[in-house]
Design a protein around this motif. Structure first.
Motif: not given
Length: 265
Positions: A239-246, A248-250
């Motif tokens: 869940v705390d994967n940086p690529e996944l967070r980026a 989602v933000r996009t």
């Protein structure tokens, strides 16, 4: 007495009856082997055997009243048989004298000679016929749910009882000349034919109904196999994967821009 429950007492009584049946059968075989076929011992032994057989066969009857009637009839027939054997002169019968003539008092015979034997024979016909009906009653369990088959069963039962009683009466009539006539003989034959026809229908229908009912019960008792639910794949991305967070933000920023543009228009 033996410390058994009700079911255990019934089971013990059943095995006692089986033991008496086996012992009386062996005793009869020995009596005959030693040439004492006409002895008092053989007469008593075969009556014990038959009475015990009646008691065991009555267990097959599906109706309580029929089972108890057979038991009572077996007891009365057995007691009458013992009286017939032990009563002085009761063993005399018309067939033991070749020149017997009905109503001929000069021969020293009367219509009452051998009456106990004839009465015992009539009772054996009644009890034996009820035993046959007891075996026929095994089909009642499978027929009682069908109205037509239940009526056929009850009618067959009534015809059987009537045939048995007439057979017993005709047994006495053949000796005591009650002048029942040929009409009763024809009626009796017709009743026997109807009873046998009904018995054939009851037996065949009982087998068919039994197979049908058991098949339905097995089908109802078998569990319905449910189709397995599709397996949910487990998440393999933290869940705390940086690529996944980026990513989602996009998506969120793009959604907000489109919403703002829609509001301006």
């Amino acid at each position: 007495m033996f410390g058994f429950g009700t079911g255990d007492r019934s089971r013990v009584a059943f095995w006692w009856l089986i033991g008496v049946l086996a012992a009386s059968g062996v005793a009869m075989a020995f009596v005959v082997a030693f040439g004492e076929f006409g002895s008092v011992g053989f007469s008593i032994t075969w009556r014990v055997f038959v009475a015990d057989l009646y008691l065991i066969a009555a267990l097959a009857a599906q109706h309580v009243w029929l089972r108890r009637t057979i038991w009572i009839g077996a007891g009365i027939t057995f007691l009458l048989g013992i009286i017939t054997v032990l009563w002085p002169g009761s063993g005399r019968n018309r067939w033991s004298q070749p020149y017997y003539e009905y109503g001929n008092t000069q021969s020293g015979w009367s219509p009452w000679d051998g009456f106990l034997q004839d009465l015992e024979t009539a009772l054996h016909i009644c009890v034996g016929g009820l035993v046959v009906l007891g075996f026929l009653s095994l089909a009642y369990r499978w027929l009682k749910g069908e109205r037509v088959l239940r009526i056929t069963y009850l009618t067959t039962f009534g015809l059987g009882v009537a045939s048995i009683l007439i057979a017993a009466i005709r047994t006495l009539d053949s000796r005591y000349r009650m002048n029942l006539g040929e009409g009763l003989s024809r009626v009796h034959t017709a009743l026997i034919i109807l009873a046998l026809t009904g018995a054939a229908i009851v037996i065949i229908a009982g087998f068919v109904q039994r197979r049908t009912i058991l098949a339905r019960e097995r089908l109802a008792a078998s569990p319905v196999e449910a189709s397995p639910a599709p397996a949910v794949p487990e998440a393999t991305v933290p869940v705390d994967n940086p690529e996944l967070r980026a990513l989602v933000r996009t998506y969120v920023e793009e959604y907000l821009r489109e919403r703002e543009q829609y509001r301006r228009e």
